[in-house]
Design a protein around this motif. Structure first.
Motif, PDB file in Angstrom:
ATOM      1  N   GLN A 188       0.962  -0.992   0.126  1.00  0.00           N
ATOM      2  CA  GLN A 188      -0.010   0.018  -0.010  1.00  0.00           C
ATOM      3  C   GLN A 188       1.018   1.379  -0.010  1.00  0.00           C
ATOM      4  N   ARG A 242       2.328   1.623  -3.692  1.00  0.00           N
ATOM      5  CA  ARG A 242       1.237   1.918  -4.812  1.00  0.00           C
ATOM      6  C   ARG A 242       0.437   3.056  -4.428  1.00  0.00           C
ATOM      7  N   ASP A 243       0.198   3.631  -3.248  1.00  0.00           N
ATOM      8  CA  ASP A 243      -0.523   4.575  -2.950  1.00  0.00           C
ATOM      9  C   ASP A 243       0.377   6.043  -2.282  1.00  0.00           C
ATOM     10  N   LYS A 297      -0.258   8.467  -1.284  1.00  0.00           N
ATOM     11  CA  LYS A 297      -1.058   9.262  -0.262  1.00  0.00           C
ATOM     12  C   LYS A 297      -1.145   8.451   1.230  1.00  0.00           C
ATOM     13  N   HIS A 313      -4.567   9.149   2.873  1.00  0.00           N
ATOM     14  CA  HIS A 313      -5.167   7.711   3.401  1.00  0.00           C
ATOM     15  C   HIS A 313      -4.245   7.158   4.361  1.00  0.00           C
ATOM     16  N   ASP A 332      -8.893   0.645   0.319  1.00  0.00           N
ATOM     17  CA  ASP A 332      -9.443   1.285  -0.725  1.00  0.00           C
ATOM     18  C   ASP A 332     -10.823   1.745  -0.491  1.00  0.00           C
TER      19      ASP A 332
END
Length: 331
Positions: free
Chosen positions: A31, A34-35, A37, A81, A168
Motif C-alpha cells: 500500500q 502503490r499509494d 497518499k 489515506h 480502498d
C-alpha cells in the motif's frame, strides 16, 4: 512487523502459507508503494520502513491513541489515506471519541463533503498471558457505530486481501486481526485479490448444520471439522469476514438448507457479534421456519481475561466447545 525490504507487488507469488502478521506486513508495504497518499502511523514502526518511505509517511507517534487517531482523522479529511496501527484492540477504547464520534460521523454530518479513507488495525485475543486490559474483543462496541465498517478476517489466506479492500474503501474501517488464524481449507471457495467487504465466504459445504465463524472462531470451527466428519456429521462452515456490513443473506441461505445454526466467536457473549447474526436469521420468517433447533453460539466466558494460563484457556472457547454445541443441535 517483518523486516524485509525486498520489492513486493500484488502479483508476488508465495510458495508457503503465510502467518497473519507476515501477510499483513506484505500488504502494508504494498500500500505504501502503490499509494503515495498512504501514511502509516504507529508507536513502534520499523526503522527500515522509516528509512525507505521517509518519516512523513511512516510516522513514529507518541504513545497516545487519542492523538494518533485524531491526527489520522485530520489527515483523512485533507485527502490523505492514513493507516493506524493500534496494536491491541483494547487500545481502541482509549481513542473511542476520535473513532466513534469523529471518524465514523464526519462523512454523514458534512453531507458527504468529507471522505475519510482511514484504516485502523488492531489485534484481538490470543493465548499470550496479556491479561484483562490487553485481551479484549470489542466487536460489539464498534458494530454500534454507524459510519464505521468492521472487518474481521477468519483465515490467513484471506486477511491480506481483506486489508487491501479496507484500504480502498472510502469509509473509515476498523480491521480486527487475530494472531490465531489458520489457512482456509484447500477446497474452499477461491478468494479474489480484493474481496468485497460485506461478503461472507463458504469454507466448507455441508448439509446438517451451519457453523458461522467470526475471526478466530473460524479456526475453532475448522479445527472441529475432522472430528465431526468422523462422527458422521456434515457441517457447513462460513467465514463471516466482516460484521459491518454483515452478509446475512449468505447465512440465511445456508441455514435454510441445513436447518441448524451455530455461531462461534472469540469474544464474550455480550460482545453482540454472535447475537446479531442469530437475530438476523431469526428475524427472517422463511429462515426461522426452517430451523430444526434453536440457534446456538460458542463464545468466551463473560469474565475479564485471567493472567493465569490455565484460567485463560478455560475462559477462551475451544474446539471441544464447538463439538459439544454441534452435537447438542443435532440432539
Amino acid at each position: 512487523m517483518s523486516t524485509s525490504t525486498e520489492p513486493v507487488s500484488a502479483e508476488t507469488p508465495y510458495a508457503v502459507p503465510m502467518s497473519v502478521q507476515s501477510s499483513i506486513d506484505v500488504v502494508l508495504r504494498e500500500q505504501l508503494l502503490r499509494d503515495p497518499k498512504a501514511i502509516l502511523m504507529g508507536c513502534h514502526p520499523l526503522e527500515d520502513w522509516v528509512d525507505e518511505f521517509g518519516p512523513h509517511r511512516v510516522r513514529t507517534c507518541a504513545i497516545s491513541e487519542p492523538a494518533m487517531v485524531g491526527m489520522a482523522v485530520g489527515a483523512a479529511v485533507r485527502g490523505w489515506h492514513p493507516i493506524v496501527d493500534l496494536v491491541r484492540s483494547s487500545f481502541a477504547f482509549v481513542a473511542a471519541d476520535q473513532i466513534i464520534n469523529q471518524a465514523a460521523k464526519l462523512r454523514y454530518i458534512s453531507g458527504g463533503q468529507y471522505h475519510l479513507q482511514l484504516t485502523l488495525r488492531a489485534s484481538t485475543r490470543t493465548e499470550l498471558g496479556l491479561a484483562a486490559q490487553h485481551e479484549q474483543t470489542p466487536f460489539g462496541v464498534f458494530m454500534q457505530s454507524p459510519g464505521l465498517k468492521v472487518v474481521v478476517p477468519g483465515t490467513t489466506d484471506d486477511s491480506g486481501a481483506l486489508l487491501r479492500a479496507s484500504f480502498d474503501d472510502p469509509n473509515p474501517v476498523i480491521f480486527f486481526e487475530s494472531p490465531q488464524l489458520a489457512p482456509g481449507p484447500a477446497d474452499a471457495d477461491p478468494v479474489g485479490d480484493d474481496p468485497a467487504i460485506g461478503t461472507a465466504r463458504r469454507l466448507r459445504a455441508g448439509t446438517q448444520v451451519t457453523v458461522v465463524g467470526i475471526g478466530a472462531g473460524v479456526t475453532l470451527a475448522l479445527g472441529a471439522l475432522d472430528r465431526l466428519t468422523a462422527e458422521g456429521i456434515d457441517a457447513e462452515v462460513i467465514d463471516l469476514r466482516s460484521l459491518v456490513p454483515l452478509d446475512a443473506d449468505a447465512v440465511r441461505e445456508s441455514v435454510r438448507r441445513t436447518g441448524r445454526l451455530l455461531v462461534v466467536e472469540e469474544g464474550p457473549a455480550g460482545s453482540a457479534a454472535a447475537a446479531e447474526v442469530i437475530a438476523r436469521v431469526c428475524a427472517d420468517q422463511e429462515t426461522f421456519c426452517r430451523l430444526r433447533a434453536p440457534a446456538a453460539r460458542v463464545t468466551a466466558a463473560a469474565v475479564p481475561m485471567p493472567f493465569n494460563p490455565g484460567l485463560e484457556r478455560a475462559a477462551l472457547p475451544d474446539t471441544d466447545a464447538v463439538l459439544a454445541a454441534v452435537r447438542g443441535l443435532l440432539g
